[in-house]
Design a protein around this motif. Structure first.
Motif, PDB file in Angstrom:
ATOM      1  N   MET A 153       0.856  -1.176   0.000  1.00  0.00           N
ATOM      2  CA  MET A 153       0.000   0.000   0.000  1.00  0.00           C
ATOM      3  C   MET A 153       0.896   1.231   0.000  1.00  0.00           C
ATOM      4  SD  MET A 153      -2.997  -1.367  -0.072  1.00  0.00           S
ATOM      5  CE  MET A 153      -4.038   0.073   0.174  1.00  0.00           C
ATOM      6  N   GLY A 154       0.855   2.003  -1.081  1.00  0.00           N
ATOM      7  CA  GLY A 154       1.755   3.134  -1.249  1.00  0.00           C
ATOM      8  C   GLY A 154       2.657   2.867  -2.445  1.00  0.00           C
ATOM      9  N   GLY A 155       3.946   3.138  -2.282  1.00  0.00           N
ATOM     10  CA  GLY A 155       4.904   2.814  -3.326  1.00  0.00           C
ATOM     11  C   GLY A 155       5.326   3.963  -4.199  1.00  0.00           C
ATOM     12  N   SER A 156       4.839   5.189  -3.899  1.00  0.00           N
ATOM     13  CA  SER A 156       5.203   6.322  -4.746  1.00  0.00           C
ATOM     14  C   SER A 156       5.978   7.406  -4.019  1.00  0.00           C
ATOM     15  CB  SER A 156       3.939   6.943  -5.376  1.00  0.00           C
ATOM     16  OG  SER A 156       3.083   7.470  -4.378  1.00  0.00           O
ATOM     17  N   ALA A 157       6.093   7.299  -2.695  1.00  0.00           N
ATOM     18  CA  ALA A 157       6.758   8.357  -1.927  1.00  0.00           C
ATOM     19  C   ALA A 157       7.769   7.761  -0.959  1.00  0.00           C
ATOM     20  CB  ALA A 157       5.729   9.196  -1.156  1.00  0.00           C
ATOM     21  N   PHE A 158       8.967   8.223  -1.008  1.00  0.00           N
ATOM     22  CA  PHE A 158      10.058   7.960  -0.082  1.00  0.00           C
ATOM     23  C   PHE A 158      10.193   6.492   0.297  1.00  0.00           C
ATOM     24  CE2 PHE A 158      12.463   9.286   3.963  1.00  0.00           C
ATOM     25  CZ  PHE A 158      13.662   9.279   3.281  1.00  0.00           C
ATOM     26  N   ASN A 159       9.707   6.066   1.474  1.00  0.00           N
ATOM     27  CA  ASN A 159       9.938   4.688   1.912  1.00  0.00           C
ATOM     28  C   ASN A 159       9.339   3.674   0.945  1.00  0.00           C
ATOM     29  OD1 ASN A 159      11.310   4.616   4.695  1.00  0.00           O
ATOM     30  ND2 ASN A 159       9.751   6.209   4.970  1.00  0.00           N
ATOM     31  N   GLY A 160       8.120   3.893   0.513  1.00  0.00           N
ATOM     32  CA  GLY A 160       7.507   2.965  -0.425  1.00  0.00           C
ATOM     33  C   GLY A 160       8.205   2.948  -1.765  1.00  0.00           C
ATOM     34  N   ARG A 161       8.633   4.121  -2.213  1.00  0.00           N
ATOM     35  CA  ARG A 161       9.340   4.227  -3.495  1.00  0.00           C
ATOM     36  C   ARG A 161      10.664   3.469  -3.450  1.00  0.00           C
ATOM     37  NH1 ARG A 161      10.023   9.961  -6.676  1.00  0.00           N
ATOM     38  NH2 ARG A 161      11.238   9.205  -8.470  1.00  0.00           N
ATOM     39  N   ALA A 162      11.353   3.512  -2.308  1.00  0.00           N
ATOM     40  CA  ALA A 162      12.602   2.773  -2.157  1.00  0.00           C
ATOM     41  C   ALA A 162      12.371   1.274  -2.014  1.00  0.00           C
ATOM     42  CB  ALA A 162      13.363   3.297  -0.935  1.00  0.00           C
ATOM     43  N   LEU A 163      11.233   0.899  -1.457  1.00  0.00           N
ATOM     44  CA  LEU A 163      10.950  -0.502  -1.170  1.00  0.00           C
ATOM     45  C   LEU A 163      10.668  -1.316  -2.427  1.00  0.00           C
ATOM     46  CD1 LEU A 163      10.334  -2.814   0.805  1.00  0.00           C
ATOM     47  CD2 LEU A 163       8.038  -1.838   1.103  1.00  0.00           C
ATOM     48  N   VAL A 164       9.931  -0.739  -3.372  1.00  0.00           N
ATOM     49  CA  VAL A 164       9.482  -1.503  -4.539  1.00  0.00           C
ATOM     50  C   VAL A 164      10.645  -2.140  -5.304  1.00  0.00           C
ATOM     51  CG1 VAL A 164       8.302  -1.357  -6.769  1.00  0.00           C
ATOM     52  CG2 VAL A 164       7.304  -0.261  -4.753  1.00  0.00           C
ATOM     53  N   PRO A 165      11.693  -1.381  -5.680  1.00  0.00           N
ATOM     54  CA  PRO A 165      12.795  -2.036  -6.415  1.00  0.00           C
ATOM     55  C   PRO A 165      13.541  -3.083  -5.607  1.00  0.00           C
ATOM     56  CG  PRO A 165      13.339   0.255  -5.910  1.00  0.00           C
ATOM     57  CD  PRO A 165      11.888   0.077  -5.601  1.00  0.00           C
ATOM     58  N   VAL A 166      13.626  -2.905  -4.292  1.00  0.00           N
ATOM     59  CA  VAL A 166      14.282  -3.905  -3.445  1.00  0.00           C
ATOM     60  C   VAL A 166      13.492  -5.216  -3.484  1.00  0.00           C
ATOM     61  CG1 VAL A 166      14.852  -4.503  -1.047  1.00  0.00           C
ATOM     62  CG2 VAL A 166      15.443  -2.249  -1.946  1.00  0.00           C
ATOM     63  N   LEU A 167      12.180  -5.122  -3.407  1.00  0.00           N
ATOM     64  CA  LEU A 167      11.345  -6.327  -3.485  1.00  0.00           C
ATOM     65  C   LEU A 167      11.454  -6.990  -4.850  1.00  0.00           C
ATOM     66  CD1 LEU A 167       8.092  -5.004  -1.722  1.00  0.00           C
ATOM     67  CD2 LEU A 167       9.894  -6.419  -0.721  1.00  0.00           C
ATOM     68  N   ALA A 168      11.430  -6.160  -5.901  1.00  0.00           N
ATOM     69  CA  ALA A 168      11.510  -6.715  -7.255  1.00  0.00           C
ATOM     70  C   ALA A 168      12.852  -7.387  -7.496  1.00  0.00           C
ATOM     71  CB  ALA A 168      11.271  -5.604  -8.274  1.00  0.00           C
ATOM     72  N   GLU A 169      13.936  -6.757  -7.041  1.00  0.00           N
ATOM     73  CA  GLU A 169      15.270  -7.326  -7.235  1.00  0.00           C
ATOM     74  C   GLU A 169      15.444  -8.627  -6.464  1.00  0.00           C
ATOM     75  OE1 GLU A 169      17.882  -4.188  -6.090  1.00  0.00           O
ATOM     76  OE2 GLU A 169      17.235  -2.883  -7.742  1.00  0.00           O
ATOM     77  N   ALA A 170      14.675  -8.789  -5.378  1.00  0.00           N
ATOM     78  CA  ALA A 170      14.747 -10.026  -4.600  1.00  0.00           C
ATOM     79  C   ALA A 170      13.915 -11.153  -5.218  1.00  0.00           C
ATOM     80  CB  ALA A 170      14.283  -9.767  -3.164  1.00  0.00           C
ATOM     81  N   GLY A 171      13.222 -10.852  -6.327  1.00  0.00           N
ATOM     82  CA  GLY A 171      12.482 -11.886  -7.032  1.00  0.00           C
ATOM     83  C   GLY A 171      11.016 -12.002  -6.684  1.00  0.00           C
TER      84      GLY A 171
END
Length: 362
Positions: A1-19
């Motif tokens: 929930m989120g993904g466009s601002a600061f913490n969420g924005r940083a989180l999405v690529p980390v999750l994607a890179e982890a598969g």
């Protein structure tokens, strides 16, 4: 929930890179170039009926909720996902904790008392109410919820310009730097990428269900080392003027008032209610004083009281550890800030000039 601002924005690529297969759910107003394969659902958290409509019937291995600010937001999630989610991670805030004292010294662990009294703002009270609701449902049905109070965070895309970005601007424009008291008061901050790694490591950890786990950095700094680290990173040798403790006390307690600064025009949208202002106003004079060296929640934590949070429980539960030192997170944030429009944001320094005049007058 989120993904466009600061913490969420940083989180999405980390999750994607982890598969992981990643889906973001937000209002869809901010265009973000997420990694390939990231799906998007559009729903406004202020419209609970819309959230229910968009998420009804879905099941998830893990829901990371970065944008729940009121208990009603969390109630919708619990109603939708009890029995339909493997792990629900609620992002809280370290502003929920009471200050340290002789009976409850720091570092602040998850068992430290909460602040639910008149010094707590609506934001903190509602984060606590969200957590209360989640832990009650966990006790009742086993709902797999974890609460993660975040500390102050550095890194790219921070929407709060009156913290580290203000110090970068002071240094870059050659201003005199004001040091509160003897500079020994300490705190700790985290880096947004380190925190994203922690969230990824936390997902599905059953030992965290029904618990609170603090999340920030583990390299505390004093007010003096804060200033000197920023100076080293920016590459300047500023004039540093200490504000005597007696004067700091009078400013903090409102015995001496300075001009309230104009806003910078950007902030974090925490969706306050109309009543939120009533709790803020008795403490509003402390806000600019707390920005001299970036202090957390000045209505709770006095200027000369340490505010250090332990992340040992998060480390133990997940095996995670921060990679950033205080110096490296300042360096990384400065690299981003100095190449963006944020470096051109104008800051109102009138109150600092007034304090400097008071110091020099003796």
């Amino acid at each position: 929930m989120g993904g466009s601002a600061f913490n969420g924005r940083a989180l999405v690529p980390v999750l994607a890179e982890a598969g992981h297969d990643v889906t973001v759910c937000n209002r869809g107003r901010t265009k973000i170039d997420h990694p390939p394969g990231v799906d998007t659902l559009v729903a406004d958290r202020t419209d609970h009926d819309q959230v229910r409509s968009v998420l009804a019937g879905t099941q998830w291995d893990c829901v990371l909720d970065m944008t729940a600010y009121h208990p009603e937001d969390v109630q919708v999630m619990v109603d939708l996902f009890d029995g339909n989610v493997g792990h629900y991670v609620f992002v809280s805030s370290t502003v929920t904790y009471a200050t340290v004292d002789d009976q409850h010294p720091g570092p602040i662990t998850e068992s430290h008392p909460d602040e639910r009294g008149p010094n707590q703002f609506e934001y903190g009270l509602d984060k606590l109410a969200c957590e209360d609701l989640l832990f009650a449902r966990h006790a009742e049905t086993g709902f797999p919820a974890t609460s993660v109070p975040l500390g102050m965070s550095f890194g790219p895309h921070n929407a709060l310009p009156n913290r580290e970005q203000r110090m970068f601007h002071r240094m870059a424009t050659g201003r005199t730097i004001l040091l509160p008291g003897d500079g020994s008061t300490a705190t700790n901050v985290g880096h947004v990428h380190d925190q994203a790694r922690a969230f990824e490591a936390l997902m599905g950890v059953e030992a965290s269900f029904g618990r609170r786990l603090n999340l920030t950095g583990d390299d505390p700094h004093t007010n003096e080392s804060y200033i000197r680290t920023f100076a080293d990173v920016v590459g300047v040798e500023p004039e540093i003027v200490a504000v005597p403790a007696e004067l700091m006390d009078k400013l903090w307690d409102g015995e001496i008032r300075v001009t309230m600064p104009k806003g910078t025009g950007t902030s974090m949208d925490i969706r306050p209610t109309a009543a939120a202002r009533d709790r803020v106003m008795p403490h509003v004079h402390k806000m600019p004083i707390a920005s001299l060296t970036q202090r957390l929640q000045p209505s709770i934590h006095r200027w000369d009281v340490d505010c250090i949070f332990s992340v040992d429980a998060m480390k133990s539960a997940t095996g995670w550890a921060p990679t950033h030192t205080f110096e490296s997170l300042v360096e990384d944030t400065y690299r981003w800030w100095s190449t963006t429009d944020q470096s051109h944001v104008e800051h109102d320094y009138r109150f600092e000039d007034e304090i400097l005049d008071l110091v020099r007058q003796g």
